[in-house]
Design an enzyme around this catalytic site. Structure first.
Site: not given
Lengths: 213, 175
Positions: B64, B66, B90, B133
């Site tokens: 993603c 990040d 995020c 995450c």
């Protein structure tokens, strides 16, 4: 009357083609040649995905063909509910294929998928990460965060655009030469920089910088 | 059939929520303070990465994009005395790292190295699509600990070499 029969036959063959794709997508690894987003655009992408075709595509031509396909296959042209459903599904497929292929990053990710090399969400654990890339990305992110002047913001934008160009060149290279060992890493680099570019669109100097993806 | 499938979902969710054990008092306090939608993350910032008492972990999520940086300051007793982070990602990634900083402060390196992402995910009630995450946060603290230990080892070699050299000089000058 003949026109009607012809029309019906055409509808049927479209339907058959649609089902074929659905069927083959179950065996994506084995039958990828028969059923890709590429095969929906026989005019623009007749050579298929790389390495037979090229990674770079003519996005203007693709858009033309896309609009053409969608107008020919418009659900409002259907004469009954079954036809309507078929055409709606096909139309959704064409949409999906178009938006995937029109973006370099999405196309690259899609090609990874065709080769069963999709990046898992925990890919950071399963494959070695490039610390230099991370530092490079992080430094730019911090620069954005600290940036309050328009001139600096333009410099950053130019830098990010250049990073994306470089990353795209690399992605193009690996797919055109079918260099699958390096495909994932090339796409990862592109992903990081594209994320920053997309987030920059929603940001102005002095504002809080938020990542969008 | 589809009706059945649909109705069974909320039932299952309720059952699992009821079966969840009561959380200890401290984590109740934390879970009130933290939520995936938390807009006021704690301990955001940086420390000097060249400081011998600071360990830095920089990790990214390739899928993603990040990026997370986590830094720990370790005192003479091997206890994490301060933690700072910066996460570009995020809300769930920010909340995961923010919660982690509060969690590991005061822990020994060994304890902090054993923190699992599942603990973070549970505390923040992260949905399955956001589990990665919490993994990123776990990887960040591990990476910071590793960096700190490598730095200390390097430092020890350098200082002992310097001490050895100094005593050799001394011996030579005496002789």
């Amino acid at each position: 009357m003949t026109a009607q029969i012809q029309g019906r036959l055409l509808q049927q063959s479209r339907w058959a083609a649609f089902y074929n794709r659905k069927f083959f997508s179950l065996f994506a690894g084995l039958y990828k040649a028969e059923s890709t987003h590429y095969s929906l655009f026989p005019k623009t992408l007749k050579d298929g995905p790389p390495p037979t075709g090229r990674f770079a595509i003519d996005t203007r031509e693709l858009r033309k063909e896309f609009l053409n396909l969608q107008s020919k296959n418009h659900p409002d042209l259907a004469r009954n509910e079954t036809e309507r459903e078929q055409s709606e599904e096909l139309s959704a497929d064409i949409n999906r294929a178009y938006s995937t292929l029109a973006s370099t990053l999405h196309r690259a990710n899609y090609l990874l998928e065709l080769h069963n090399l999709s990046l898992a969400e925990d890919a950071g654990r399963t494959m070695p990460q490039d610390p230099e890339l991370l530092t490079d990305v992080y430094d730019v992110l911090e620069r954005i965060e600290d940036c309050v002047a328009d001139g600096e913001a333009e410099e950053i934008q130019t830098l990010v655009d250049q990073k994306i160009l470089d990353a795209e060149t690399k992605v193009e290279e690996v797919f055109n030469s079918n260099d699958l060992d390096n495909a994932q890493n090339a796409v990862i680099v592109l992903r990081y920089w594209v994320n920053i570019r997309e987030s920059l669109k929603e940001w102005e100097p002095g504002q809080v910088f938020r990542m969008i993806h | 059939m589809s009706f059945l499938a649909r109705s069974s979902r909320p039932l299952l969710a309720t059952a699992s929520r009821a079966a969840r054990p009561a959380l200890p008092v401290t984590s109740v306090a934390l879970s009130r303070a933290y939520h995936a939608k938390d807009i006021k993350p704690r301990n955001v910032g940086s420390m000097d990465k060249n400081d011998i008492n600071v360990g830095t972990g920089l990790v990214g999520a390739p899928a993603c994009g990040d990026v997370m940086k986590l830094q720990i300051r370790v005192d003479d007793d091997g206890i994490i005395s301060d933690v700072k982070f910066k996460t570009f990602g995020c809300g769930s990634a920010i909340a995961s790292s923010s919660y982690l900083t509060e969690l590991v402060r005061g822990m020994s390196l060994d304890e902090a190295g054993k923190v699992k992402n599942t603990a973070i995910a549970k505390e923040l009630s992260l949905p399955p699509v956001k589990l990665h995450c919490s993994m990123l946060a776990e990887d960040a603290i591990k990476s910071a600990i590793k960096d700190y230990k490598a730095k200390r080892a390097q430092h020890t070699i350098l200082t002992s070499a310097a001490t050895a050299a100094a005593s050799a000089d001394k011996a030579a000058s005496i002789a």
